[in-house]
Design an enzyme around this catalytic site. Sequence first.
Site, PDB file in Angstrom:
ATOM      1  N   SER A   1       0.840  -1.208   0.000  1.00 49.44           N
ATOM      2  CA  SER A   1       0.000   0.000   0.000  1.00 49.44           C
ATOM      3  C   SER A   1       0.868   1.248   0.000  1.00 49.44           C
ATOM      4  O   SER A   1       1.994   1.231   0.526  1.00 49.44           O
ATOM      5  CB  SER A   1      -0.888   0.019   1.244  1.00 49.44           C
ATOM      6  OG  SER A   1      -1.545   1.267   1.335  1.00 49.44           O
TER       7      SER A   1
ATOM      8  N   TYR B   1      -1.754  -1.007  10.627  1.00 48.06           N
ATOM      9  CA  TYR B   1      -1.959  -1.462   9.243  1.00 48.06           C
ATOM     10  C   TYR B   1      -0.775  -1.046   8.360  1.00 48.06           C
ATOM     11  O   TYR B   1      -0.222  -1.864   7.619  1.00 48.06           O
ATOM     12  CB  TYR B   1      -3.270  -0.882   8.695  1.00 48.06           C
ATOM     13  CG  TYR B   1      -3.452  -1.054   7.199  1.00 48.06           C
ATOM     14  CD1 TYR B   1      -3.672  -2.305   6.638  1.00 48.06           C
ATOM     15  CD2 TYR B   1      -3.399   0.049   6.339  1.00 48.06           C
ATOM     16  CE1 TYR B   1      -3.838  -2.463   5.265  1.00 48.06           C
ATOM     17  CE2 TYR B   1      -3.571  -0.099   4.967  1.00 48.06           C
ATOM     18  CZ  TYR B   1      -3.786  -1.359   4.438  1.00 48.06           C
ATOM     19  OH  TYR B   1      -3.939  -1.518   3.082  1.00 48.06           O
TER      20      TYR B   1
END
Length: 256
Positions: free
Chosen positions: A144, A156
Amino acid sequence: MQYPLQGKTALVTGASRGIGRAIVQRLAADGALVAIHYGGNDAAANETLKGIEQEGGQAFLLKAELRVHGNIDTMFSQLEKGLTGRPLDILVNNAAVAPQVSPDQTTPEEFDRIFAINVRAPFFIIQRVLPLMPDGGRIINISSGVTWFATPATAYSMTKGALNVLGRSLANSLGSRNITVNTISPGITDTDMNPSIRDKDAKAVERVAGMTALGRPGCPADIADAVAFFASDDARWITGQTLDVNGGLFLGPRGE
Ligand SMILES: NC(=O)c1ccc[n+]([C@@H]2O[C@H](COP(=O)([O-])OP(=O)(O)OC[C@H]3O[C@@H](n4cnc5c(N)ncnc54)[C@H](OP(=O)(O)O)[C@@H]3O)[C@@H](O)[C@H]2O)c1
């Protein structure tokens, strides 16, 4: 007609919905037999399978909740059954969770859950895949952009940083087998992970468009097409790389 992945097999984790669904659709359209892994959403997984079969593609389902380490064994017995003795040419580690919790709200249990799904599972899936993968295979991890821009969902982001490191290290050690390992970092993409974009909230779409050079949020197929490139023979000389597939997110101030 020549299909670029004719005769190849692929496993894509988290392929019932979102980006993973678009990846299996694309790899199947390119001629691969695809294993559609998912965690629990039977309806979405069946819809994905049906769609591929209606287009003339070949696929089968694998259900395994990745938070529990032992489920990887179940997943691989289903995989080997579906492959019927064939090797596994392509692995795409795509499944992840992205709870929007700030560090002060993250409990040790939640931290462990996020790392179990997003980092431990891909690591041990790769460990299990390698004996099934022939020389010249492909491993693609979905990371990401949050590895290089800050968001409050720190745990995350940390999991995706770990995937970037995994990709570079593995690429170096698997080069002797001609297996390439690459990483794709999507930008803000229209999936269930971004409910406001998925629901076409005008303000949210405009905000993302305003920070993206190409002027819109990504769609799952934008990411899937880049995965198909890394999976193809065209990418044979590329390994250990991270590719941002994000329409030019945060390139700088945009003109009026
Ligand atoms: N969307 C974005 O803007 C964006 C941006 C950057 C990176 N990414 C990355 O892109 C990848 C795909 O994201 P997405 O937006 O397509 O996600 P999504 O729409 O939320 O889909 C997640 C997929 O992962 C599976 N999954 C989730 N938790 C699981 C678990 N515990 N065990 C097994 N499977 C599980 C889900 O299966 P079920 O359907 O069975 O629940 C589903 O197939 C992720 O790695 C994500 O971090 C996304």
